[in-house]
Design a protein around this motif. Structure first.
Motif, short mmCIF file in Angstrom:
data_model
loop_
_atom_site.label_atom_id
_atom_site.label_comp_id
_atom_site.label_asym_id
_atom_site.label_seq_id
_atom_site.Cartn_x
_atom_site.Cartn_y
_atom_site.Cartn_z
N ALA A 1 -1.52 20.26 7.21
CA ALA A 1 -1.82 20.30 8.64
C ALA A 1 -1.47 21.65 9.25
CB ALA A 1 -1.05 19.19 9.35
N VAL A 2 -0.36 22.24 8.79
CA VAL A 2 0.03 23.57 9.28
C VAL A 2 -0.97 24.62 8.80
CG1 VAL A 2 1.79 25.37 9.11
CG2 VAL A 2 2.48 22.98 9.40
N ASP A 3 -1.35 24.56 7.53
CA ASP A 3 -2.25 25.54 6.95
C ASP A 3 -3.62 25.52 7.62
OD1 ASP A 3 -0.26 26.29 5.26
OD2 ASP A 3 -1.17 25.51 3.43
N ILE A 4 -4.12 24.33 7.91
CA ILE A 4 -5.47 24.26 8.46
C ILE A 4 -5.49 24.74 9.90
CG2 ILE A 4 -5.53 21.91 9.39
CD1 ILE A 4 -8.18 23.65 7.19
N ARG A 5 -4.41 24.50 10.65
CA ARG A 5 -4.30 25.03 12.01
C ARG A 5 -4.24 26.57 11.97
NH1 ARG A 5 -5.53 23.81 16.98
NH2 ARG A 5 -4.94 21.66 16.47
N ALA A 6 -3.48 27.09 11.02
CA ALA A 6 -3.37 28.55 10.89
C ALA A 6 -4.72 29.16 10.52
CB ALA A 6 -2.33 28.90 9.84
N THR A 7 -5.48 28.48 9.65
CA THR A 7 -6.80 28.96 9.25
C THR A 7 -7.72 29.08 10.45
OG1 THR A 7 -6.53 27.95 7.07
CG2 THR A 7 -8.76 28.53 7.73
N TYR A 8 -7.66 28.06 11.32
CA TYR A 8 -8.47 28.07 12.55
C TYR A 8 -8.08 29.25 13.44
CZ TYR A 8 -9.89 26.42 17.22
OH TYR A 8 -10.41 26.31 18.49
N GLU A 9 -6.78 29.48 13.59
CA GLU A 9 -6.31 30.59 14.43
C GLU A 9 -6.70 31.95 13.84
OE1 GLU A 9 -5.08 30.21 17.37
OE2 GLU A 9 -4.99 28.02 17.24
N VAL A 10 -6.66 32.06 12.50
CA VAL A 10 -7.04 33.30 11.85
C VAL A 10 -8.53 33.59 12.08
CG1 VAL A 10 -7.44 34.38 9.60
CG2 VAL A 10 -5.23 33.34 10.10
N LEU B 1 -12.73 36.98 14.62
CA LEU B 1 -13.89 37.18 15.48
C LEU B 1 -13.57 38.18 16.60
CD1 LEU B 1 -15.21 33.52 15.71
CD2 LEU B 1 -16.29 35.43 14.54
N GLU B 2 -12.38 38.06 17.17
CA GLU B 2 -11.98 38.99 18.23
C GLU B 2 -11.88 40.42 17.70
OE1 GLU B 2 -8.38 37.64 19.99
OE2 GLU B 2 -9.28 35.82 20.83
N ARG B 3 -11.42 40.56 16.47
CA ARG B 3 -11.21 41.89 15.90
C ARG B 3 -12.51 42.53 15.40
NH1 ARG B 3 -6.81 44.74 12.96
NH2 ARG B 3 -5.42 43.10 13.73
N TYR B 4 -13.39 41.73 14.80
CA TYR B 4 -14.52 42.30 14.07
C TYR B 4 -15.89 42.12 14.73
CZ TYR B 4 -11.13 42.40 10.25
OH TYR B 4 -10.02 42.63 9.48
N GLU B 5 -16.01 41.30 15.76
CA GLU B 5 -17.32 41.08 16.35
C GLU B 5 -17.87 42.40 16.88
OE1 GLU B 5 -19.66 37.66 18.83
OE2 GLU B 5 -17.54 37.95 19.26
N ASN B 6 -19.10 42.70 16.47
CA ASN B 6 -19.82 43.91 16.87
C ASN B 6 -19.27 45.19 16.24
OD1 ASN B 6 -21.60 42.45 18.59
ND2 ASN B 6 -19.98 42.41 20.15
N VAL B 7 -18.32 45.09 15.30
CA VAL B 7 -17.85 46.26 14.56
C VAL B 7 -18.93 46.64 13.54
CG1 VAL B 7 -16.12 47.11 12.94
CG2 VAL B 7 -15.41 45.74 14.91
N ASP C 1 -20.89 32.96 15.40
CA ASP C 1 -22.04 32.11 15.08
C ASP C 1 -21.87 31.65 13.63
OD1 ASP C 1 -24.55 31.18 14.15
OD2 ASP C 1 -25.62 32.39 15.61
N VAL C 2 -21.71 30.35 13.44
CA VAL C 2 -21.43 29.81 12.11
C VAL C 2 -22.56 30.12 11.13
CG1 VAL C 2 -21.11 27.68 10.79
CG2 VAL C 2 -19.86 28.02 12.92
N SER C 3 -23.80 30.14 11.60
CA SER C 3 -24.92 30.42 10.70
C SER C 3 -24.83 31.83 10.14
CB SER C 3 -26.26 30.21 11.41
OG SER C 3 -26.42 31.16 12.46
N ILE C 4 -24.27 32.76 10.91
CA ILE C 4 -24.09 34.13 10.44
C ILE C 4 -22.85 34.24 9.57
CG2 ILE C 4 -23.60 36.51 11.17
CD1 ILE C 4 -25.41 35.99 13.58
N LEU C 5 -21.75 33.63 10.01
CA LEU C 5 -20.51 33.70 9.23
C LEU C 5 -20.68 33.10 7.85
CD1 LEU C 5 -17.93 32.64 11.99
CD2 LEU C 5 -18.44 34.95 11.18
#
Length: 270
Positions: free
Chosen positions: A155-164, A169-175, A191-195
Motif C-alpha cells: 500500500a505504501v509502495d503503490i501510493r509512492a508510485t502514484y506520487e512519483v 509529469l510536472e518535471r518532464y512535460e513539454n521538455v 496523457d496515458v495513451s502517450i505515456l
C-alpha cells in the motif's frame, strides 16, 4: 583525476548488427587504452560484419551496409586486436553483459581464445547502478524530495508510485531533450495513451518467447535455434518441437497458450 593503474586499462565499445551475441556481428570497434603513466592510445575501426545490418539498427548507430562493404572483416584484424589487448585489463559501459561477451564470441569464430582469466573487468554501468539506485525508494527521493517510509509495504509502495508519476509529469512535460542532450522521441504528456508508448509490452506473450512480426500478423519464435522463424513454419517442418515445448521444457502457460493455438490452426487445415 588520474587513474591508479598497475597495467593498461582498455575501454571497449562495440557497435553491432544487433544485440544477440550468438548471431550478430561487430560493425565498429573502438578501444581506448589508458596506460599507467596516463598516456592514451585509441583504436577505432569500422568492421565488415559479413551479414546485412538491419535498417532499424543502422538508424541507431548510423552505420549502413554501404559504409562497411570495403572495410576489413573481424578475421582480418583479430590478431592485431588480440595483441593490443594482451597486456590490459578491460573496461566499458555495460561491457560485462554485451561488449566483452560479443568480443569473445567474435574471436572464437576465427579460432582465437581471448583469455580473460588474467584480466580484471570494470563495468562502469555497474558502478553507476550501484551508487545511483533506480528503485522506488530512490525515485521517491529524487522526484518527491522525501524519504519513503515503510517501503515494501504494497500500500505504501503503490501510493509512492502514484506520487512519483505526478512529479515526473510536472518535471518532464513539454521538455524537448533528455539529460544527455538527445531529443525526446516520445514527448512526455499528461496523457496515458502517450505515456504507455514509453513502455514496450508483449501482449501476445508476456515472457517474450513468441512475438509478432513487424506487421503484427505472423507469430515468430524469439529464442533458440528457430529464433525469427514463424511458429507455423517451424511446427510444419518439426512437429516434435511442439511436443518438447508443451511437455518437456519449462515454458510459461502464456507461451504454451499461444503455441497451442498455432498447433490447432495447422491441424484444422490438414
Amino acid at each position: 583525476m588520474k587513474l591508479h593503474l598497475l597495467k593498461p586499462l582498455a575501454f571497449i565499445d562495440l557497435e553491432a548488427t544487433g544485440l544477440d551475441i550468438t548471431k550478430d556481428r561487430i560493425v565498429q570497434i573502438a578501444i581506448l587504452k589508458v596506460f599507467p603513466d596516463g598516456r592514451e592510445e585509441l583504436k577505432n575501426q569500422i568492421i565488415n560484419p559479413t551479414i546485412p545490418i538491419p535498417a532499424e539498427v543502422s538508424m541507431v548507430h548510423g552505420i549502413y551496409d554501404d559504409d562497411v562493404k570495403d572495410a576489413p572483416t573481424f578475421a582480418d584484424v583479430a590478431g592485431e586486436y588480440l595483441h593490443f589487448l594482451d597486456d590490459s585489463d578491460l573496461a566499458g559501459f555495460n561491457s560485462n553483459r554485451f561488449d566483452i561477451p560479443m568480443l569473445v564470441e567474435e574471436f572464437l569464430r576465427v579460432g582465437i581464445c581471448l583469455k580473460l582469466s588474467d584480466k580484471r573487468l570494470v563495468d562502469v554501468q555497474a558502478i553507476f547502478h550501484t551508487m545511483e539506485r533506480r528503485n522506488l525508494k530512490a525515485a521517491y527521493k529524487f522526484y518527491c524530495g522525501q524519504e519513503l517510509e515503510g517501503a515494501h509495504d504494497a500500500a505504501v509502495d503503490i501510493r509512492a508510485t502514484y506520487e512519483v508519476l505526478k512529479a515526473q509529469l510536472e518535471r518532464y512535460e513539454n521538455v524537448e531533450n533528455i539529460n544527455d542532450g538527445s531529443p525526446v522521441t516520445v514527448p512526455i504528456k499528461n496523457d496515458v495513451s502517450i505515456l504507455s508508448q514509453l513502455t514496450k509490452f508483449n501482449f501476445l506473450d508476456p515472457t517474450g518467447k513468441v512475438i509478432y512480426d513487424e506487421e503484427q500478423k505472423a507469430i515468430l519464435f524469439n529464442f533458440g535455434k528457430y529464433k525469427g522463424k514463424t511458429v507455423l513454419e517451424v511446427f510444419a517442418k518439426d512437429p516434435g518441437y511442439y511436443d518438447w515445448m508443451m511437455n518437456k521444457a519449462n515454458f510459461s502457460l502464456s507461451t504454451k497458450k499461444v503455441i497451442s493455438r498455432a498447433w490447432k490452426a495447422i491441424h484444422s487445415h490438414s
